[in-house]
Motif scaffolding. Structure first.
Motif, PDB file in Angstrom:
ATOM      1  N   LYS A   1      11.585 -53.944 -10.584  1.00 41.31           N
ATOM      2  CA  LYS A   1      11.277 -52.820  -9.701  1.00 41.31           C
ATOM      3  C   LYS A   1      11.875 -53.036  -8.309  1.00 41.31           C
ATOM      4  O   LYS A   1      12.426 -52.120  -7.696  1.00 41.31           O
ATOM      5  CB  LYS A   1       9.760 -52.638  -9.603  1.00 41.31           C
ATOM      6  CG  LYS A   1       9.113 -52.150 -10.896  1.00 41.31           C
ATOM      7  CD  LYS A   1       7.608 -52.026 -10.735  1.00 41.31           C
ATOM      8  CE  LYS A   1       6.956 -51.562 -12.042  1.00 41.31           C
ATOM      9  NZ  LYS A   1       5.477 -51.469 -11.911  1.00 41.31           N
ATOM     10  N   GLN A   2      11.742 -54.287  -7.793  1.00 41.89           N
ATOM     11  CA  GLN A   2      12.302 -54.595  -6.484  1.00 41.89           C
ATOM     12  C   GLN A   2      13.818 -54.461  -6.489  1.00 41.89           C
ATOM     13  O   GLN A   2      14.419 -53.936  -5.547  1.00 41.89           O
ATOM     14  CB  GLN A   2      11.892 -56.005  -6.058  1.00 41.89           C
ATOM     15  CG  GLN A   2      10.410 -56.151  -5.734  1.00 41.89           C
ATOM     16  CD  GLN A   2      10.050 -57.570  -5.328  1.00 41.89           C
ATOM     17  OE1 GLN A   2      10.873 -58.477  -5.434  1.00 41.89           O
ATOM     18  NE2 GLN A   2       8.818 -57.758  -4.866  1.00 41.89           N
ATOM     19  N   LEU A   3      14.457 -54.941  -7.588  1.00 39.41           N
ATOM     20  CA  LEU A   3      15.910 -54.848  -7.699  1.00 39.41           C
ATOM     21  C   LEU A   3      16.358 -53.392  -7.715  1.00 39.41           C
ATOM     22  O   LEU A   3      17.341 -53.011  -7.060  1.00 39.41           O
ATOM     23  CB  LEU A   3      16.374 -55.562  -8.971  1.00 39.41           C
ATOM     24  CG  LEU A   3      17.888 -55.533  -9.241  1.00 39.41           C
ATOM     25  CD1 LEU A   3      18.650 -56.187  -8.087  1.00 39.41           C
ATOM     26  CD2 LEU A   3      18.205 -56.229 -10.559  1.00 39.41           C
ATOM     27  N   THR A   4      15.630 -52.570  -8.451  1.00 41.10           N
ATOM     28  CA  THR A   4      15.956 -51.139  -8.502  1.00 41.10           C
ATOM     29  C   THR A   4      15.826 -50.503  -7.126  1.00 41.10           C
ATOM     30  O   THR A   4      16.666 -49.694  -6.709  1.00 41.10           O
ATOM     31  CB  THR A   4      15.029 -50.421  -9.498  1.00 41.10           C
ATOM     32  OG1 THR A   4      15.178 -51.013 -10.785  1.00 41.10           O
ATOM     33  CG2 THR A   4      15.376 -48.945  -9.575  1.00 41.10           C
ATOM     34  N   ALA A   5      14.770 -50.895  -6.398  1.00 38.17           N
ATOM     35  CA  ALA A   5      14.561 -50.350  -5.053  1.00 38.17           C
ATOM     36  C   ALA A   5      15.687 -50.770  -4.117  1.00 38.17           C
ATOM     37  O   ALA A   5      16.192 -49.961  -3.323  1.00 38.17           O
ATOM     38  CB  ALA A   5      13.210 -50.818  -4.512  1.00 38.17           C
ATOM     39  N   TYR A   6      16.108 -52.047  -4.216  1.00 37.19           N
ATOM     40  CA  TYR A   6      17.211 -52.535  -3.382  1.00 37.19           C
ATOM     41  C   TYR A   6      18.515 -51.798  -3.700  1.00 37.19           C
ATOM     42  O   TYR A   6      19.305 -51.452  -2.806  1.00 37.19           O
ATOM     43  CB  TYR A   6      17.400 -54.041  -3.581  1.00 37.19           C
ATOM     44  CG  TYR A   6      16.256 -54.882  -3.051  1.00 37.19           C
ATOM     45  CD1 TYR A   6      15.473 -54.444  -1.970  1.00 37.19           C
ATOM     46  CD2 TYR A   6      15.965 -56.126  -3.610  1.00 37.19           C
ATOM     47  CE1 TYR A   6      14.433 -55.218  -1.483  1.00 37.19           C
ATOM     48  CE2 TYR A   6      14.921 -56.906  -3.135  1.00 37.19           C
ATOM     49  CZ  TYR A   6      14.153 -56.434  -2.078  1.00 37.19           C
ATOM     50  OH  TYR A   6      13.134 -57.196  -1.591  1.00 37.19           O
ATOM     51  N   GLN A   7      18.744 -51.568  -5.006  1.00 38.79           N
ATOM     52  CA  GLN A   7      19.961 -50.856  -5.411  1.00 38.79           C
ATOM     53  C   GLN A   7      19.978 -49.428  -4.872  1.00 38.79           C
ATOM     54  O   GLN A   7      21.006 -48.928  -4.399  1.00 38.79           O
ATOM     55  CB  GLN A   7      20.074 -50.844  -6.940  1.00 38.79           C
ATOM     56  CG  GLN A   7      20.406 -52.209  -7.539  1.00 38.79           C
ATOM     57  CD  GLN A   7      20.380 -52.203  -9.047  1.00 38.79           C
ATOM     58  OE1 GLN A   7      19.776 -51.320  -9.657  1.00 38.79           O
ATOM     59  NE2 GLN A   7      21.036 -53.190  -9.661  1.00 38.79           N
TER      60      GLN A   7
END
Length: 228
Positions: free
Chosen positions: A211-217
């Motif tokens: 979820k964090q990676l998706t938000a960063y992307q």
């Protein structure tokens, strides 16, 4: 003619006949262990069957004692079968229930024995005349119906007393090995539970990282568009 009066699940063990110190598992999985009552002969038995084989076939007598050796393990000696049985339960509550039923059944067996002895004395006056010379004893009967009832003499009592001491020693030696086995067993069980919990936690962390990676992307893409 035999009716089950109590059933539970437990891992069944027997003492190693060669060493008299180690436990031998009777099966790979927990088995159903039941108390049975034979109303025809007033006999109580503990029976457990694995597949088509009788793992436990133990007739309860007033002289037997069920011993709790730990929170989830108990054992008793059967002189007729010339062995010691051990049961490992899933919880302390299951062990307590089995132990309470053992005490209840043993008391019932004692009352049945006394009642049978009273009937024998009434029908055999000679026994009453020589009662000061022959010590009263439990009735010994096999699983076969109609077998003659035997009474042991004073010399036989001495032999049985020696047998009791041998079984007590066997129980004591078996308890040491059982405690070691059970400690290892439950240590492995605790480790397995910890590993399962750690796996669940790791999976939860992976989902959070995704979820964090998706938000960063998404944030990176938004910044690129603003720069453009």
């Amino acid at each position: 003619r035999e009716q089950p009066i109590f059933s539970t699940r437990a891992h069944v063990f027997q003492i190693d006949p060669a060493t008299k110190r180690n436990w031998i598992p009777a099966s790979k999985h927990a088995l159903t262990v039941s108390y049975f009552y034979d109303a025809t002969r007033s006999v109580y038995r503990i029976i457990s069957v694995g597949g088509t084989k009788a793992i436990i076939n133990s007739t309860i007598t007033p002289n037997m004692t069920f011993t709790k050796t730990s929170q989830k393990f108990g054992q008793w000696a059967d002189s007729r079968a010339n062995t010691v049985y051990g049961l490992g339960f899933a919880s302390e509550q299951h062990l307590s229930q089995f132990a309470e039923k053992f005490q209840e059944v043993k008391e019932a067996a004692r009352l049945a024995r006394e009642k049978s002895q009273d009937k024998t004395e009434l029908t055999n006056p000679a026994l009453s005349i020589t009662s000061h010379q022959v010590l009263p004893s439990p009735i010994i009967s096999s699983n076969g119906p109609g077998e003659d009832k035997l009474f042991r003499s004073q010399s036989a009592d001495v032999e049985i007393s020696t047998e009791k001491e041998r079984l007590k020693k066997m129980l004591s030696e078996g308890s040491v090995s059982e405690v070691q086995w059970e400690a290892e067993f439950f240590s492995l069980q605790d480790n397995n539970n910890k590993l399962v919990a750690a796996l669940h936690e790791a999976n939860a962390n992976v989902d959070q990282w995704k979820k964090q990676l998706t938000a960063y992307q998404e944030e990176t893409e938004s910044l690129r568009q603003r720069v453009s």
